[in-house]
Every structure is written in C-alpha cells, then in structure tokens.
Design an enzyme around this catalytic site. Structure first.
Site, PDB file in Angstrom:
ATOM      1  CG  HIS A 190       0.260  -2.825  -9.118  1.00 19.14           C
ATOM      2  ND1 HIS A 190       0.273  -1.815  -8.370  1.00 19.14           N
ATOM      3  CD2 HIS A 190      -1.186  -3.286  -8.650  1.00 19.14           C
ATOM      4  CE1 HIS A 190      -0.845  -1.887  -7.571  1.00 19.14           C
ATOM      5  NE2 HIS A 190      -1.417  -2.725  -7.847  1.00 19.14           N
ATOM      6  CD  GLU A 231      -3.569  -1.569 -10.374  1.00 23.57           C
ATOM      7  OE1 GLU A 231      -4.835  -1.986 -10.316  1.00 23.57           O
ATOM      8  OE2 GLU A 231      -3.511  -0.833  -9.407  1.00 23.57           O
ATOM      9  CG  HIS A 241      -6.326   1.802  -1.808  1.00 21.83           C
ATOM     10  ND1 HIS A 241      -6.720   2.629  -3.279  1.00 21.83           N
ATOM     11  CD2 HIS A 241      -5.742   1.009  -2.354  1.00 21.83           C
ATOM     12  CE1 HIS A 241      -6.576   1.941  -4.164  1.00 21.83           C
ATOM     13  NE2 HIS A 241      -5.691   0.887  -3.822  1.00 21.83           N
TER      14      HIS A 241
HETATM   15 ZN   LIG Z   1      -3.390  -3.279  -6.438  1.00 20.20          ZN
END
Ligand SMILES: [Zn+2]
Length: 345
Positions: free
Chosen positions: A64, A203, A314
């Site tokens: 993605h 995504e 993240h």
């Molecule tokens: Zn990912």
C-alpha cells in the site's frame, strides 16, 4: 539495497485518498519494467509482467502507498490547527513532532505541547487525547487561513536514516513493502504466471483499495507485502514478541483480519528452506494487511502476507532490519519465478 530509493519512497506524501503524487512516482519508476500499466477509479496502480505459460494464472503482489496521516478539521481564532486522524495513531508518540501541512503551499508545523512548567503532576503521566492536540505553523491566524483549509492533509515529517543494522524513519509502513515489491518485480527473471505488482490506496483506513483492486484484476492468488510488529523490546515478554527484528522475513499464518491460505504458507516455507532464506512464522493477534481486502473479493481469493518485521510501528521511528528486507525481496522474487509449482488442487 538502494537507500536513495527507499528514502524517496518514505518522503513522498500519500494520505489515504490523496495518493496522486506517490502513484505518479510509481508509474515513472516501475513502468520501464512492466509490459502494461493500468490504474483504476479508486487510484490503485497495476504493473503487469506477462506469464510465459500458454494459459498463465494471475498472481497479484500488493503493497500500500498510503500512510497514516491527518486532515485539518478546525482552525482556531489564533491559527492553531486541530486534526482528524486517518489511520491508527497513538497520541503518545505524536507529542512534540514536526509535520507537513499540505495547504495551498506546504507548511512545516509542530504538534504543540504544554510546557512542563504548566502541567500538574497528574497531567505529566498521561498522553493528551488526539482531539485536544494542536498544530502550530508559526504564522498569524490571517496567514494560516489564507493557506490552509478544512480537509487539507497533514503528514509526519522525519527523514529516513540508517541506524546500526537498521533503517529508521516515518512511513516504513508500508514504503518498505513497496520497496520489497519494486525490487522483487524488477529482479525476477521470468514467470509462467502473470505477475501483477499492485500499489494500493486507503489501506490504513480499512484495506479499501486492495478490495477494489482484487475485484477488478481477479487474481488467482493474492500476496500482500507489509510490515508486521516486532515487539522484541524491553517490557514485552518473549512469548508476545510476534516476530524478532533481524530474525528474517516473516511468513504470516494469520492476523486479526485474515488467515493465510495454508497451502501458500507451506509453499513459502518450502521456497525459503530450499533457498536458505532466513525466515520466521508470524501470528499477529491484532491488525491486518491488504490480504484481508483481497481475500473477500468476488468468490474468495487465496492469500498470504509476506511481512517485514518492524519495531515502533505507526511512529516516526519505525525501524526495520536490512537483512530482513533483503530476505523478503529474495523470497518474493523466488516466489514469482517458481509460482507454477504451487497448485490449489
Ligand atoms: Zn501497512
């Protein structure tokens, strides 16, 4: 390993739903290696290399393009920006970070934070909720409102660097997956099956692009390439590590959104063992990849995910190990060349 290419991939902005710049780079970079390039209405882009067989199957590799990011949802009278997250953010890792605000022009900003001198002992132990966090772009309110509007995108700012045996920076989720897909696609000699490298959109907001992509392309097999959680850090017991950084490419057995096709899992294990590619098996109790979007398209598609172990997912210090990256490229490359050995019967 091209650090320059990876650095470019990590730097290009691609908030979910605004992947144009990134898609354009993909088209410029990968088209010379493809027999055909297509896009779809949602913004996914596909690179085809035709199979040598007289009746080739279609195998779709997917990574993605989009990144966790924000949209401006409110501008205060003083010119501070409040944001709506796109994707799974942890406010603990946003405090005091730099961002890019993509307004009429690109502005540098910072997530402002109350000075420690003004916080109560209790406040100092807690993360500020995202809805209360604000961005300061260093301009008076009149200038801010001239340049920035509601719905403008905000992405994190952090350059990719080498650290020990690792690469660290923002958006390795999933630019490292894009990198692995690009390199495998360039390097495989030839395949009996048609190989489609798909760079997908949206995504991070629920595997939306991959679902439409799989419906449109109708692959016989779908392989997602994404990061997984390497939780091998202090404070987490070994039984909960999921995978280990530097432990090799990870063959996903399952995560919260998909169960990999058992025959594909076994096939990848066989290929990795035959070619002495360092690998590990992955069970991730939370999260998902584009495999989840693909598997439910049409009347169902067998899927598997090849994962690159990543610490601090993240955040702006996502970290991957260079040996795991190399092992992942090699496994995907060999899979493309050997896919004819895999049968579902
Ligand atoms: Zn990912």
């Amino acid at each position: 390993m091209s650090l320059e290419l990876l650095r470019t991939l990590c730097a290009l902005p691609a908030p979910p739903g605004q992947e144009e710049t990134f898609r354009q780079f993909m088209i410029e970079h990968l088209s010379p290696y493809a027999d055909e390039v297509r896009t779809d209405a949602l913004g996914n882009v596909f690179f085809f290399r035709k199979g040598k067989s007289s009746s080739p199957r279609t195998i779709m590799l997917v990574a993605h393009m989009d990144e966790i990011s924000f949209l401006v949802r409110h501008i205060s009278k003083e010119g501070f920006l409040y944001v709506q997250p796109l994707g799974g953010f942890d406010p603990r890792v946003l405090d005091a970070q730099r961002v890019w605000v993509h307004g009429r022009q690109r502005l540098l900003g910072v997530f402002g934070t109350k000075p420690t001198h003004f916080t109560s002992p209790e406040e100092r132990t807690k993360a500020v909720p995202l809805e209360d966090m604000f961005i300061d772009v260093g301009l008076p309110a009149e200038s801010v409102t001239e340049i920035v509007g509601i719905g403008d995108a905000v992405t994190l700012e952090r350059e990719l660097v080498e650290m020990g045996h690792c690469y660290t920076g923002k958006t390795l989720d999933d630019r490292i997956g894009i990198y692995v897909m690009i390199e495998a696609f360039k390097r495989f000699a030839e395949s009996q099956d048609t190989i489609v490298a798909a760079a997908t959109v949206q995504e991070e907001v629920g595997v939306r692009g991959a679902h439409a992509a799989a419906f449109g392309i109708e692959p016989d097999i779908g392989i997602a390439i994404d990061i997984t959680i390497a939780a091998d850090i202090p404070g987490i017991e070994e039984r909960n590590w999921c995978v280990r950084l530097g432990g090799g490419t990870a063959i996903k057995i399952m995560d919260a959104r998909s169960i990999s096709d058992r025959r594909l899992v076994q096939f990848f294990r066989t290929l990795a063992s035959e070619s002495a590619i360092t690998h590990q098996m992955e069970i991730l109790p939370r999260g998902g990849t584009d495999a989840a979007g693909m598997q439910l398209a049409r009347n169902g598609i067998p899927v598997c995910t090849i994962s690159i172990p990543c610490r601090y997912a993240h955040s702006v210090v996502e970290s991957v190990h260079r040996d795991d990256v190399a092992a992942s490229i090699e496994l995907v490359r060999i899979f493309c060349e050997q896919s004819h050995r895999f049968t579902t019967t």
